[in-house]
Design an enzyme around this catalytic site. Structure first.
Site, PDB file in Angstrom:
ATOM      1  N   GLU A  97       0.822  -1.211   0.000  1.00  0.00           N
ATOM      2  CA  GLU A  97       0.000   0.000   0.000  1.00  0.00           C
ATOM      3  C   GLU A  97       0.858   1.263   0.000  1.00  0.00           C
ATOM      4  OE1 GLU A  97      -3.044  -0.110  -0.685  1.00  0.00           O
ATOM      5  OE2 GLU A  97      -3.197  -2.281  -0.499  1.00  0.00           O
ATOM      6  N   ASP A 127       3.723  -4.752  -5.816  1.00  0.00           N
ATOM      7  CA  ASP A 127       4.266  -5.999  -5.261  1.00  0.00           C
ATOM      8  C   ASP A 127       5.789  -5.979  -5.284  1.00  0.00           C
ATOM      9  OD1 ASP A 127       1.788  -7.094  -4.713  1.00  0.00           O
ATOM     10  OD2 ASP A 127       1.725  -8.349  -6.510  1.00  0.00           O
TER      11      ASP A 127
END
Length: 270
Positions: free
Chosen positions: A136, A195
């Site tokens: 995030e 990621d």
């Protein structure tokens, strides 16, 4: 309805061109029409919209200071990585949402991070939570929402905001983001970028650098036919686990789980 086209004078357009070509994103991944200051202003506005929305059952810092001390410590450790381009500029403010039925976390522009208690209780290790937080943080740091806004609203509107010609537009966009942010969906490209960045961020911490893979591995282990809604358009859990682990292998970072019982104590606080 949001206006998509705004007339700009020739002098304003010239200034806009100068702004664009004198601007550069620290991540070198796109030409920004939103400045970093615009990201910060938009994030602060979205944060206020969420605070005013009773559907978000926010846990105040003073309601559970020990829980916040733990998660803020984790975020600060991730932010110590030099890979986080805007670690000094953005707010990086974490807010817990009291809803045990939701497996979700999200970040707004400017570094406002929200984590549902349901996700924390679902994750079995601190490494997994660190991986989600890193992911995030990457969405905010890579300015993914701003990049989406450029595609959604076009150049004219965003330039008018950046140049201060339409101050109400920023509030209008913030309201729209706040209304959909819990279900915010990014492209496969953006998810893959986040990621990969989470691996690099965690490489400088005590947490396993492939921590983001553990959440998806849990979904696979449970053989969930339907992943949580916020994953519905993301790359499959199988691919994400493989890609995250491949990035960790390439980076040569530590994938051993962090030891200790602090995470279980943290979960018990919620």
């Amino acid at each position: 309805m949001m206006r998509k086209f705004i007339h700009l004078s020739s002098s304003t357009l010239l200034l806009a061109v100068l702004v664009i070509f004198s601007s550069c994103d620290k991540n070198d991944n796109f030409t920004p029409f939103f400045s970093v200051e615009d990201d910060k202003a938009l994030g602060a506005q979205v944060s206020q919209e969420i605070a005013n929305d009773p559907s978000f059952d926010l846990i105040a810092q003073n309601e559970n200071p020990d829980a916040y001390a733990y998660i803020n410590g984790m975020v600060n450790e991730i932010l110590s990585s030099e890979e986080v381009a805007y670690r000094e500029e953005f707010a990086w403010e974490v807010t817990l949402i009291d809803n045990d039925s939701v497996l979700n976390a999200f970040a707004t522009p400017g570094g406002y991070i929200y984590v549902y208690t349901g996700l924390i209780k679902y994750l079995e290790t601190a490494d997994a939570l660190a991986g989600v937080l890193g992911h995030e943080i990457a969405h905010a740091d890579l300015r993914h929402t701003s990049r989406n806004l450029q595609k959604q609203y076009g150049v004219s509107l965003l330039l008018s905001i950046a140049l201060g010609d339409d101050p109400s537009a920023l509030q209008e966009i913030a309201g729209q983001i706040a209304g959909t942010v819990a279900g915010l969906k990014f492209s496969r490209e953006f998810e893959a970028e986040a990621d990969d960045e989470s691996v690099l961020y965690l490489a400088d911490t005590k947490y396993a650098c492939n921590g983001a893979a553990f959440f998806f591995q849990s979904l696979l282990d449970e053989n969930q036919a339907s992943p949580p809604e916020f994953l519905s358009t993301h790359p499959s859990p199988e691919n994400r686990v493989a890609d995250i682990n491949a990035t960790a292998d390439e980076a040569g970072c530590d994938t051993n789980l962090a030891s200790g019982t602090e995470y279980d104590a943290f979960k018990a606080l919620l």
